[in-house]
Design a protein around this motif. Structure first.
Motif, short mmCIF file in Angstrom:
data_model
loop_
_atom_site.label_atom_id
_atom_site.label_comp_id
_atom_site.label_asym_id
_atom_site.label_seq_id
_atom_site.Cartn_x
_atom_site.Cartn_y
_atom_site.Cartn_z
N LEU A 1 -7.42 3.60 -4.95
CA LEU A 1 -8.23 3.44 -4.02
C LEU A 1 -9.64 3.81 -4.58
O LEU A 1 -10.67 3.12 -4.07
CB LEU A 1 -7.80 4.03 -2.85
N PHE A 2 -9.68 5.05 -5.19
CA PHE A 2 -10.98 5.73 -5.34
C PHE A 2 -11.21 5.45 -6.86
O PHE A 2 -12.21 5.84 -7.38
CB PHE A 2 -11.14 7.14 -5.16
N GLY A 3 -10.32 5.20 -7.62
CA GLY A 3 -10.57 4.83 -9.21
C GLY A 3 -10.83 6.19 -9.86
O GLY A 3 -11.57 6.36 -10.89
N MET A 4 -9.89 7.20 -9.50
CA MET A 4 -10.23 8.67 -10.06
C MET A 4 -9.24 9.39 -9.89
O MET A 4 -8.31 9.34 -8.82
CB MET A 4 -11.65 9.17 -9.54
N PRO A 5 -8.65 10.37 -10.57
CA PRO A 5 -7.68 11.33 -10.59
C PRO A 5 -7.93 12.16 -9.27
O PRO A 5 -9.38 12.45 -8.94
CB PRO A 5 -7.55 12.11 -11.78
N VAL A 6 -6.98 12.97 -8.95
CA VAL A 6 -7.30 13.73 -7.71
C VAL A 6 -8.24 14.94 -7.96
O VAL A 6 -8.84 15.58 -7.26
CB VAL A 6 -5.89 14.44 -7.02
N LEU B 1 0.89 -1.42 -0.01
CA LEU B 1 -0.04 0.01 -0.07
C LEU B 1 0.92 1.29 0.15
O LEU B 1 0.24 2.28 -0.28
CB LEU B 1 -0.98 -0.06 1.18
N ARG B 2 2.02 1.22 0.22
CA ARG B 2 2.90 2.31 0.47
C ARG B 2 3.00 3.36 -0.64
O ARG B 2 3.06 4.50 -0.12
CB ARG B 2 4.22 2.02 1.14
N PRO B 3 3.08 3.04 -1.82
CA PRO B 3 2.98 3.95 -2.95
C PRO B 3 1.63 4.64 -3.04
O PRO B 3 1.54 5.77 -3.65
CB PRO B 3 2.95 3.06 -4.36
N ASP C 1 -5.34 -2.13 6.83
CA ASP C 1 -4.52 -2.84 5.74
C ASP C 1 -5.28 -3.95 5.04
O ASP C 1 -5.55 -3.95 3.70
CB ASP C 1 -3.31 -3.62 6.32
N GLU C 2 -6.04 -4.52 5.83
CA GLU C 2 -6.85 -5.71 5.24
C GLU C 2 -8.07 -5.06 4.15
O GLU C 2 -8.03 -5.53 3.11
CB GLU C 2 -7.79 -6.35 6.32
N ILE C 3 -8.54 -4.19 4.47
CA ILE C 3 -9.77 -3.48 3.62
C ILE C 3 -9.22 -2.59 2.70
O ILE C 3 -9.63 -2.83 1.40
CB ILE C 3 -10.89 -2.59 4.44
N LEU C 4 -7.96 -1.95 2.72
CA LEU C 4 -7.58 -1.26 1.48
C LEU C 4 -6.71 -2.20 0.50
O LEU C 4 -7.18 -1.94 -0.41
CB LEU C 4 -6.59 -0.34 2.27
N LEU C 5 -6.05 -3.21 1.03
CA LEU C 5 -5.71 -4.42 0.03
C LEU C 5 -6.74 -4.98 -0.49
O LEU C 5 -6.57 -5.31 -1.83
CB LEU C 5 -4.79 -5.25 0.84
N ARG C 6 -7.97 -5.20 -0.02
CA ARG C 6 -8.93 -5.68 -0.90
C ARG C 6 -9.53 -4.71 -1.87
O ARG C 6 -10.00 -5.20 -3.02
CB ARG C 6 -10.26 -5.92 -0.01
#
Length: 279
Positions: free
Chosen positions: A104-109, A16-18, A148-153
């Motif tokens: 994570l959100f599927g969109m640009p900033v 997740l670190r990037p 970690d668990e939910i973000l990795l999913r």
């Protein structure tokens, strides 16, 4: 200050670190009610409250009315927001890289801009699960494991092209002498193309990105237990002089740094983390 500040910091899973620079758990209680300034930063802010919702009476977007959120996400901005508190705050803050917005959100900033949105609007049903599970345990290490668990999913690895990643690293990096024209030359783009790409991906211009990074450096120094003098902070942050820093602070924070340092008493978890490599 009569209040008590408790909490913990967490480092995300290496995968997740990037996209996520860190987790900051906070529990603040016993302070006098008041307001806190939410500062512009080169990271995206995600806040998940554990008890009471967070109240933002003044948004960083001029067209957005104030509101209350149990979970929120916000993009890059050159305007401050105002956070109200009753002397108590409990939750977790995540610092996302701009690349993390896509992953994570599927969109640009730029799709977020300076708006504040409910986390469920960009993260879907997993946002509610995340809040419920964080509130269901009192141990910070376990809360960070749940993140970690939910973000990795949810994460979908993505990359920027090398030129855009290099532009981000230079403009939002530690060099106080960075200049937009020099960055464009170094990556082989025209200033116009650099501006178009930054605006399309980040929602801010290269000049504003450099301004945010410079402001962020000064903000971090002023939050040190024994900060340098204002003139030294200004020079080390990349400003021409103290007067230049004061002008920029009035625009980006709503008040000069000397006044902010006198007034700020509520240690809300916005000690900004340094910008990381985009990916």
């Amino acid at each position: 200050m009569a209040g008590v500040s408790e909490g913990a910091s967490g480092i995300p899973d290496p995968r997740l670190r990037p996209y996520v620079l860190g987790y900051e758990g906070y529990l603040l209680h016993g302070f006098d009610p008041g307001t806190h300034i939410g500062m512009p930063a080169s990271v995206l802010t995600v806040i998940i409250t554990i008890d009471e919702p967070i109240e933002v009476p003044v948004s960083s977007h001029p067209d957005q009315p104030g509101g209350t959120w149990e979970m929120l996400a916000s993009g890059l901005t050159t305007r401050p927001c105002l956070i109200a508190h009753n002397g108590y705050q409990h939750g977790v803050q995540l610092a996302l890289t701009p690349l993390g917005c896509r992953a994570l959100f599927g969109m640009p900033v730029s799709a977020l801009g300076s708006w504040i949105v409910d986390l469920s609007e960009v993260f879907g049903p997993s946002a509610r699960e995340l809040r419920e599970r964080l509130a269901g345990t009192a141990q910070w290490p376990r809360r960070f494991e749940i993140l970690d668990e939910i973000l990795l999913r949810r994460v979908r690895p993505v990359r920027w092209d090398p030129e855009l990643a290099q532009a981000w690293d230079l403009l939002a990096g530690p060099d106080p002498a960075v200049r937009v024209a020099a960055v464009a030359d170094e990556i082989g783009w025209s200033r116009r193309h650099l501006g178009n790409r930054c605006s399309a991906e980040l929602g801010v211009s290269p000049k504003d990105l450099a301004r945010i990074a410079r402001f962020e450096r000064s903000h971090a120094m002023l939050r040190l237990p024994e900060p340098p003098g204002l003139a030294e902070v200004a020079i080390r942050s990349g400003y021409y002089d103290q007067a230049h820093m004061a002008r920029e602070w009035r625009e980006l924070a709503g008040l000069p740094p000397s006044v902010w340092r006198e007034r700020e008493e509520f240690p809300f978890v916005q000690d900004q983390q340094p910008a990381g490599i985009a990916g």
